[in-house]
Motif scaffolding. Structure first.
Motif, PDB file in Angstrom:
ATOM      1  N   VAL A 124       0.853  -1.188   0.000  1.00 48.72           N
ATOM      2  CA  VAL A 124       0.000   0.000   0.000  1.00 48.72           C
ATOM      3  C   VAL A 124       0.884   1.230   0.000  1.00 48.72           C
ATOM      4  CG1 VAL A 124      -1.813   1.260   1.204  1.00 48.72           C
ATOM      5  CG2 VAL A 124      -1.774  -1.242   1.293  1.00 48.72           C
ATOM      6  N   THR A 125       0.658   2.102  -0.957  1.00 43.30           N
ATOM      7  CA  THR A 125       1.400   3.349  -1.057  1.00 43.30           C
ATOM      8  C   THR A 125       0.435   4.496  -1.324  1.00 43.30           C
ATOM      9  OG1 THR A 125       1.760   3.126  -3.434  1.00 43.30           O
ATOM     10  CG2 THR A 125       3.426   2.163  -1.987  1.00 43.30           C
ATOM     11  N   ARG A 126       0.908   5.697  -1.132  1.00 49.31           N
ATOM     12  CA  ARG A 126       0.093   6.854  -1.481  1.00 49.31           C
ATOM     13  C   ARG A 126      -0.117   6.904  -2.983  1.00 49.31           C
ATOM     14  NH1 ARG A 126       2.364   9.241   3.303  1.00 49.31           N
ATOM     15  NH2 ARG A 126       0.634  10.039   4.568  1.00 49.31           N
ATOM     16  N   ALA A 127      -1.335   7.308  -3.363  1.00 52.92           N
ATOM     17  CA  ALA A 127      -1.678   7.465  -4.772  1.00 52.92           C
ATOM     18  C   ALA A 127      -1.530   8.929  -5.165  1.00 52.92           C
ATOM     19  CB  ALA A 127      -3.111   7.000  -5.015  1.00 52.92           C
ATOM     20  N   GLY A 128      -1.261   9.158  -6.428  1.00 45.86           N
ATOM     21  CA  GLY A 128      -1.168  10.507  -6.970  1.00 45.86           C
ATOM     22  C   GLY A 128      -2.323  10.785  -7.915  1.00 45.86           C
ATOM     23  N   LEU A 129      -2.396  12.021  -8.367  1.00 43.28           N
ATOM     24  CA  LEU A 129      -3.467  12.401  -9.273  1.00 43.28           C
ATOM     25  C   LEU A 129      -3.462  11.547 -10.538  1.00 43.28           C
ATOM     26  CD1 LEU A 129      -5.825  14.288  -9.853  1.00 43.28           C
ATOM     27  CD2 LEU A 129      -4.177  15.974 -10.711  1.00 43.28           C
ATOM     28  N   PHE A 160     -10.266  17.095  -5.467  1.00 43.58           N
ATOM     29  CA  PHE A 160     -10.053  16.151  -4.378  1.00 43.58           C
ATOM     30  C   PHE A 160      -8.607  16.222  -3.881  1.00 43.58           C
ATOM     31  CE2 PHE A 160     -13.569  12.775  -5.397  1.00 43.58           C
ATOM     32  CZ  PHE A 160     -14.530  13.755  -5.239  1.00 43.58           C
ATOM     33  N   PHE A 161      -7.670  16.180  -4.804  1.00 43.35           N
ATOM     34  CA  PHE A 161      -6.265  16.174  -4.413  1.00 43.35           C
ATOM     35  C   PHE A 161      -5.806  17.538  -3.922  1.00 43.35           C
ATOM     36  CE2 PHE A 161      -6.339  12.120  -6.459  1.00 43.35           C
ATOM     37  CZ  PHE A 161      -5.266  11.410  -5.948  1.00 43.35           C
ATOM     38  N   ALA A 162      -6.478  18.605  -4.331  1.00 43.42           N
ATOM     39  CA  ALA A 162      -6.131  19.928  -3.821  1.00 43.42           C
ATOM     40  C   ALA A 162      -6.363  20.015  -2.323  1.00 43.42           C
ATOM     41  CB  ALA A 162      -6.944  21.002  -4.544  1.00 43.42           C
ATOM     42  N   GLN A 163      -7.403  19.342  -1.832  1.00 43.86           N
ATOM     43  CA  GLN A 163      -7.693  19.387  -0.398  1.00 43.86           C
ATOM     44  C   GLN A 163      -6.607  18.689   0.408  1.00 43.86           C
ATOM     45  OE1 GLN A 163      -9.875  21.068   1.430  1.00 43.86           O
ATOM     46  NE2 GLN A 163      -8.852  20.200   3.223  1.00 43.86           N
ATOM     47  N   ASP A 164      -6.175  17.525  -0.041  1.00 45.62           N
ATOM     48  CA  ASP A 164      -5.154  16.785   0.701  1.00 45.62           C
ATOM     49  C   ASP A 164      -4.451  15.828  -0.251  1.00 45.62           C
ATOM     50  OD1 ASP A 164      -3.546  15.402   2.431  1.00 45.62           O
ATOM     51  OD2 ASP A 164      -5.167  14.520   3.611  1.00 45.62           O
ATOM     52  N   PRO A 165      -3.378  16.274  -0.889  1.00 47.99           N
ATOM     53  CA  PRO A 165      -2.704  15.408  -1.870  1.00 47.99           C
ATOM     54  C   PRO A 165      -2.071  14.168  -1.269  1.00 47.99           C
ATOM     55  CG  PRO A 165      -1.439  17.411  -1.481  1.00 47.99           C
ATOM     56  CD  PRO A 165      -2.762  17.598  -0.793  1.00 47.99           C
ATOM     57  N   GLU A 166      -1.951  14.119   0.070  1.00 52.74           N
ATOM     58  CA  GLU A 166      -1.359  12.952   0.731  1.00 52.74           C
ATOM     59  C   GLU A 166      -2.413  11.956   1.191  1.00 52.74           C
ATOM     60  OE1 GLU A 166       2.052  12.625   1.073  1.00 52.74           O
ATOM     61  OE2 GLU A 166       2.010  14.355  -0.257  1.00 52.74           O
ATOM     62  N   GLY A 167      -3.698  12.218   0.896  1.00 50.66           N
ATOM     63  CA  GLY A 167      -4.771  11.441   1.496  1.00 50.66           C
ATOM     64  C   GLY A 167      -5.352  10.324   0.650  1.00 50.66           C
ATOM     65  N   PHE A 168      -4.665   9.914  -0.404  1.00 48.31           N
ATOM     66  CA  PHE A 168      -5.187   8.872  -1.296  1.00 48.31           C
ATOM     67  C   PHE A 168      -4.202   7.715  -1.348  1.00 48.31           C
ATOM     68  CE2 PHE A 168      -7.206  12.776  -2.300  1.00 48.31           C
ATOM     69  CZ  PHE A 168      -8.486  12.448  -2.665  1.00 48.31           C
ATOM     70  N   PHE A 169      -4.747   6.477  -1.323  1.00 46.63           N
ATOM     71  CA  PHE A 169      -3.907   5.296  -1.182  1.00 46.63           C
ATOM     72  C   PHE A 169      -4.354   4.208  -2.160  1.00 46.63           C
ATOM     73  CE2 PHE A 169      -3.995   7.665   2.694  1.00 46.63           C
ATOM     74  CZ  PHE A 169      -2.700   7.614   3.193  1.00 46.63           C
ATOM     75  N   LEU A 170      -3.361   3.479  -2.667  1.00 46.64           N
ATOM     76  CA  LEU A 170      -3.608   2.323  -3.528  1.00 46.64           C
ATOM     77  C   LEU A 170      -2.845   1.124  -2.987  1.00 46.64           C
ATOM     78  CD1 LEU A 170      -3.413   3.475  -7.270  1.00 46.64           C
ATOM     79  CD2 LEU A 170      -5.391   2.469  -6.117  1.00 46.64           C
ATOM     80  N   GLY A 171      -3.484  -0.048  -3.024  1.00 47.43           N
ATOM     81  CA  GLY A 171      -2.801  -1.303  -2.765  1.00 47.43           C
ATOM     82  C   GLY A 171      -2.468  -1.957  -4.094  1.00 47.43           C
ATOM     83  N   VAL A 230      -8.334   8.993   2.732  1.00 45.49           N
ATOM     84  CA  VAL A 230      -8.555   9.574   4.060  1.00 45.49           C
ATOM     85  C   VAL A 230      -8.056  11.018   3.947  1.00 45.49           C
ATOM     86  CG1 VAL A 230      -8.064   9.467   6.515  1.00 45.49           C
ATOM     87  CG2 VAL A 230      -8.295   7.355   5.210  1.00 45.49           C
ATOM     88  N   VAL A 231      -8.984  11.907   3.674  1.00 42.47           N
ATOM     89  CA  VAL A 231      -8.652  13.291   3.358  1.00 42.47           C
ATOM     90  C   VAL A 231      -8.790  14.148   4.616  1.00 42.47           C
ATOM     91  CG1 VAL A 231      -9.439  15.306   2.051  1.00 42.47           C
ATOM     92  CG2 VAL A 231      -9.251  13.077   0.934  1.00 42.47           C
ATOM     93  N   ASN A 232      -7.713  14.825   4.981  1.00 45.69           N
ATOM     94  CA  ASN A 232      -7.706  15.641   6.191  1.00 45.69           C
ATOM     95  C   ASN A 232      -8.225  17.049   5.911  1.00 45.69           C
ATOM     96  OD1 ASN A 232      -6.653  13.552   7.716  1.00 45.69           O
ATOM     97  ND2 ASN A 232      -4.533  14.253   7.508  1.00 45.69           N
ATOM     98  N   TYR A 233      -9.068  17.512   6.838  1.00 47.57           N
ATOM     99  CA  TYR A 233      -9.550  18.888   6.846  1.00 47.57           C
ATOM    100  C   TYR A 233      -9.118  19.511   8.167  1.00 47.57           C
ATOM    101  CZ  TYR A 233     -12.889  17.638   3.105  1.00 47.57           C
ATOM    102  OH  TYR A 233     -13.481  17.208   1.939  1.00 47.57           O
ATOM    103  N   GLY A 234      -8.096  20.327   8.154  1.00 42.54           N
ATOM    104  CA  GLY A 234      -7.649  20.956   9.380  1.00 42.54           C
ATOM    105  C   GLY A 234      -7.142  19.936  10.389  1.00 42.54           C
ATOM    106  N   ALA A 235      -7.140  20.364  11.664  1.00 43.17           N
ATOM    107  CA  ALA A 235      -6.529  19.551  12.712  1.00 43.17           C
ATOM    108  C   ALA A 235      -7.489  18.585  13.369  1.00 43.17           C
ATOM    109  CB  ALA A 235      -5.930  20.469  13.779  1.00 43.17           C
ATOM    110  N   ASP A 236      -8.800  18.710  13.087  1.00 46.67           N
ATOM    111  CA  ASP A 236      -9.773  17.961  13.875  1.00 46.67           C
ATOM    112  C   ASP A 236     -10.642  16.993  13.084  1.00 46.67           C
ATOM    113  OD1 ASP A 236      -9.020  19.350  16.236  1.00 46.67           O
ATOM    114  OD2 ASP A 236     -10.249  21.052  15.588  1.00 46.67           O
ATOM    115  N   TYR A 237     -10.617  17.054  11.754  1.00 51.92           N
ATOM    116  CA  TYR A 237     -11.603  16.306  10.981  1.00 51.92           C
ATOM    117  C   TYR A 237     -10.967  15.725   9.723  1.00 51.92           C
ATOM    118  CZ  TYR A 237     -16.037  15.424   8.464  1.00 51.92           C
ATOM    119  OH  TYR A 237     -17.081  14.846   7.791  1.00 51.92           O
TER     120      TYR A 237
END
Length: 284
Positions: A11-16, A41-52, A64-71
């Motif tokens: 499993v690694t991070r996916a890119g656009l 989608f990737f503008a919000q969190d480019p590190e939040g997409f994963f592929l196996g 798993v896309v992060n929005y700020g520190a809490d959500y």
């Protein structure tokens, strides 16, 4: 980030560049992804997409896309049909969840997976119903116009009041993506709602549709329906918003699909009664 799994899954991070694979699987499931969702989608969190992958070939996905520190928001949970039942999805899921850290995580879960989500700590908040059908003929609504660059700040502020987290990076892309059409409504010089319609694989999709009340939502929806020009459209309506359900039914749309909004913990207070149409089931 890597994680070994059965049959040498990595499993690694996916890119656009990987988005066509993920959205293609989503289309095969009947989720009707938007044709140009990836950049926003990737503008919000480019590190939040994963592929196996097995031997370099994609077999599973999750975001798993992060929005700020809490959500954070989980979506795009997919396994290639011919390789289901081998633990690849669960391994991809567990690897991706670490990206959220201690944030509360939300998701819109399909019926078949809701029991599994409960076992992972997600609790039901409400159901969301997808309504689909042919866009109705509508008159030109009062007070509604296409959004322009000068509206971005007001839309971003309004959106923040209607969503569990601020998402300016996402909106900056979502509102300007080619093919996306955004409308706003003003009363007495004040923004009272906005809506977006975009092309999808199977039909046009409305989302978000955020409005102060039913009258504003009807006017915005009428403007978006005019853009659809008799074509098929879809809108995902939170079931607690009775006025939103009534609006979809009055437009001649019928329920076709349902999901459950679920959270692992508390989310900040937001104006759920203004949500007449969810932005996207993939990112909340």
């Amino acid at each position: 980030m890597t994680s070994p799994a059965p049959q040498d899954l990595v499993v690694t991070r996916a890119g656009l560049a990987d988005w066509p694979v993920i959205s293609g699987w989503a289309a095969a499931e009947g989720w009707n992804p938007g044709l140009a969702d990836g950049p926003a989608f990737f503008a919000q969190d480019p590190e939040g997409f994963f592929l196996g992958r097995i031997d370099g070939e994609p077999v599973s996905a999750v975001s798993v896309v992060n929005y700020g520190a809490d959500y954070a928001f989980l979506g795009c949970y997919l396994v290639r049909p011919d390789l289901r039942g081998h633990g690849h999805g669960l391994t991809t899921w567990k690897t991706a969840l670490a990206h959220a850290g201690t944030r509360t995580i939300g998701l819109d879960g399909v019926v078949a997976q809701q029991d599994n989500y409960r076992q992972s700590g997600f609790q039901l908040a409400y159901r969301t119903v997808r309504f689909t059908g042919t866009a109705p003929e509508t008159d030109t609504p009062d007070g509604v116009r296409p959004a322009g660059p000068a509206d971005l700040a007001a839309i971003t502020a309004y959106d923040s009041a209607c969503h569990p987290a601020e998402r300016p990076r996402f909106l900056a892309e979502w509102l300007t993506t080619p093919g996306h059409h955004t409308v706003v409504r003003h009363q007495d010089g004040r923004l009272t709602g906005y809506g977006v319609i975009r092309p999808g694989r199977d039909s046009l999709r409305v989302g978000p549709l955020f409005a102060d009340g039913a009258e504003d939502a009807r006017a915005l929806f009428a403007a978006l329906a005019r853009e659809a020009a008799g074509r098929e459209l879809a809108v995902d309506v939170p079931e607690p918003n009775a006025a939103g359900i009534a609006l979809a039914e009055a437009a001649g749309l019928a329920p076709s699909f349902e999901t459950a909004r679920m959270y692992t913990g508390p989310v900040r207070a937001h104006a759920q009664d203004r949500v007449f149409g969810v932005t996207t089931l993939e990112l909340g």
